[in-house]
Design a protein around this motif. Structure first.
Motif, PDB file in Angstrom:
ATOM      1  N   ARG A 237      16.445  10.030  34.231  1.00  0.00           N
ATOM      2  CA  ARG A 237      17.666   9.746  33.457  1.00  0.00           C
ATOM      3  C   ARG A 237      17.435  10.010  31.973  1.00  0.00           C
ATOM      4  O   ARG A 237      18.271  10.626  31.304  1.00  0.00           O
ATOM      5  CB  ARG A 237      18.093   8.295  33.677  1.00  0.00           C
ATOM      6  N   ALA A 238      16.302   9.561  31.454  1.00  0.00           N
ATOM      7  CA  ALA A 238      15.988   9.793  30.039  1.00  0.00           C
ATOM      8  C   ALA A 238      15.854  11.285  29.766  1.00  0.00           C
ATOM      9  O   ALA A 238      16.308  11.783  28.737  1.00  0.00           O
ATOM     10  CB  ALA A 238      14.715   9.053  29.648  1.00  0.00           C
ATOM     11  N   ARG A 239      15.248  12.002  30.700  1.00  0.00           N
ATOM     12  CA  ARG A 239      15.094  13.453  30.538  1.00  0.00           C
ATOM     13  C   ARG A 239      16.453  14.142  30.502  1.00  0.00           C
ATOM     14  O   ARG A 239      16.696  15.043  29.704  1.00  0.00           O
ATOM     15  CB  ARG A 239      14.222  14.006  31.678  1.00  0.00           C
ATOM     16  N   ARG A 240      17.374  13.713  31.387  1.00  0.00           N
ATOM     17  CA  ARG A 240      18.724  14.298  31.404  1.00  0.00           C
ATOM     18  C   ARG A 240      19.451  14.020  30.092  1.00  0.00           C
ATOM     19  O   ARG A 240      20.109  14.908  29.545  1.00  0.00           O
ATOM     20  CB  ARG A 240      19.537  13.754  32.585  1.00  0.00           C
ATOM     21  N   THR A 241      19.304  12.793  29.583  1.00  0.00           N
ATOM     22  CA  THR A 241      19.942  12.439  28.313  1.00  0.00           C
ATOM     23  C   THR A 241      19.365  13.276  27.181  1.00  0.00           C
ATOM     24  O   THR A 241      20.101  13.838  26.364  1.00  0.00           O
ATOM     25  CB  THR A 241      19.765  10.933  28.007  1.00  0.00           C
ATOM     26  N   ARG A 242      18.067  13.371  27.139  1.00  0.00           N
ATOM     27  CA  ARG A 242      17.394  14.167  26.102  1.00  0.00           C
ATOM     28  C   ARG A 242      17.846  15.629  26.166  1.00  0.00           C
ATOM     29  O   ARG A 242      18.162  16.243  25.148  1.00  0.00           O
ATOM     30  CB  ARG A 242      15.884  14.051  26.290  1.00  0.00           C
ATOM     31  N   ASP A 243      17.890  16.190  27.371  1.00  0.00           N
ATOM     32  CA  ASP A 243      18.318  17.576  27.543  1.00  0.00           C
ATOM     33  C   ASP A 243      19.778  17.770  27.138  1.00  0.00           C
ATOM     34  O   ASP A 243      20.135  18.791  26.533  1.00  0.00           O
ATOM     35  CB  ASP A 243      18.120  18.034  28.987  1.00  0.00           C
ATOM     36  N   ARG A 244      20.640  16.795  27.479  1.00  0.00           N
ATOM     37  CA  ARG A 244      22.055  16.882  27.114  1.00  0.00           C
ATOM     38  C   ARG A 244      22.211  16.856  25.593  1.00  0.00           C
ATOM     39  O   ARG A 244      22.955  17.644  25.015  1.00  0.00           O
ATOM     40  CB  ARG A 244      22.865  15.755  27.767  1.00  0.00           C
ATOM     41  N   ILE A 245      21.486  15.956  24.936  1.00  0.00           N
ATOM     42  CA  ILE A 245      21.550  15.886  23.473  1.00  0.00           C
ATOM     43  C   ILE A 245      21.125  17.223  22.875  1.00  0.00           C
ATOM     44  O   ILE A 245      21.787  17.748  21.973  1.00  0.00           O
ATOM     45  CB  ILE A 245      20.673  14.734  22.933  1.00  0.00           C
ATOM     46  N   GLN A 246      20.046  17.786  23.381  1.00  0.00           N
ATOM     47  CA  GLN A 246      19.570  19.057  22.836  1.00  0.00           C
ATOM     48  C   GLN A 246      20.571  20.178  23.079  1.00  0.00           C
ATOM     49  O   GLN A 246      20.849  20.982  22.174  1.00  0.00           O
ATOM     50  CB  GLN A 246      18.215  19.427  23.436  1.00  0.00           C
ATOM     51  N   ALA A 247      21.135  20.256  24.277  1.00  0.00           N
ATOM     52  CA  ALA A 247      22.103  21.317  24.593  1.00  0.00           C
ATOM     53  C   ALA A 247      23.330  21.218  23.693  1.00  0.00           C
ATOM     54  O   ALA A 247      23.810  22.231  23.151  1.00  0.00           O
ATOM     55  CB  ALA A 247      22.505  21.247  26.065  1.00  0.00           C
ATOM     56  N   VAL A 248      23.834  20.010  23.520  1.00  0.00           N
ATOM     57  CA  VAL A 248      25.000  19.804  22.653  1.00  0.00           C
ATOM     58  C   VAL A 248      24.657  20.150  21.208  1.00  0.00           C
ATOM     59  O   VAL A 248      25.436  20.823  20.517  1.00  0.00           O
ATOM     60  CB  VAL A 248      25.510  18.346  22.773  1.00  0.00           C
ATOM     61  N   ALA A 249      23.489  19.711  20.757  1.00  0.00           N
ATOM     62  CA  ALA A 249      23.080  20.005  19.374  1.00  0.00           C
ATOM     63  C   ALA A 249      22.995  21.513  19.155  1.00  0.00           C
ATOM     64  O   ALA A 249      23.501  22.024  18.143  1.00  0.00           O
ATOM     65  CB  ALA A 249      21.737  19.344  19.075  1.00  0.00           C
TER      66      ALA A 249
END
Length: 185
Positions: free
Chosen positions: A8-20
């Motif tokens: 879950r943390a990895r998905r959140t981290r990846d989502r933040i990076q993709a959006v950024a």
């Protein structure tokens, strides 16, 4: 000792990076705030900072240092230190999957377009250099030799990535840079 990263943390981290990266590409790095990134990613600014200590960390942080150090360490110890580093970097790149390559290319393009990020790149590269040098020294290489060889290879990679055509795969760009440092047989 680092805390294991949950899926879950990895998905959140990846989502933040993709959006950024999307926002940086659309509006520019300087015009994009942490608040805008967090809002577009559906998280709070506090959650953003839990995953990335700074805005520039979204662009310059990667999980590859242990992989690179291990790949360098896996090279034959009887090779010259420069060749061990070159071959190890190439071996580590071989392990990067196409999705990670695409994210890395996007990150490099943002850095290339934003001179203010160069200091963050230098700091990130220093961490990579330390991991590689420590591995080489642990394997018996003299620290000076390990430091010079590693710095030369990483500088070549950074210079090539910042000057490369954005459509060129990272592996091809890095391989070309490292070929420049190759010692003819």
């Amino acid at each position: 000792m680092s805390t294991p990263v949950t899926p879950r943390a990895r998905r959140t981290r990846d989502r933040i990076q993709a959006v950024a990266l999307d926002l940086f590409e659309r509006h520019g790095y300087g015009a994009t705030t942490v608040e805008a990134i967090a809002g577009a990613a559906g998280v709070t600014p506090m959650t953003f900072f839990r995953h990335y200590p700074t805005k520039d960390a979204v662009v310059v942080t990667d999980p590859f240092d242990p992989l690179v150090a291990a790949a360098v360490g896996a090279q034959p110890a009887d090779l010259p230190v420069l060749d061990r580093v070159r071959r190890g970097l190439l071996a580590a790149l071989d392990a990067v999957d196409p999705d990670e390559d695409e994210v890395a290319r996007r990150r490099v393009a943002v850095v290339a377009a934003e001179p203010a990020l160069r200091a963050a790149v230098v700091a990130s590269t220093a961490a990579t250099e330390a991991a590689i040098v420590d591995r080489l020294v642990a394997d018996g290489a003299p620290r000076l030799d390990a430091t010079v060889a590693t710095a030369a290879c990483l500088a070549a990679c950074t210079a090539a990535l910042l000057a490369a055509d954005p459509g060129t795969p990272l592996h091809a760009t890095v391989a070309r840079a490292l070929d420049v440092l190759a010692v003819a047989p």
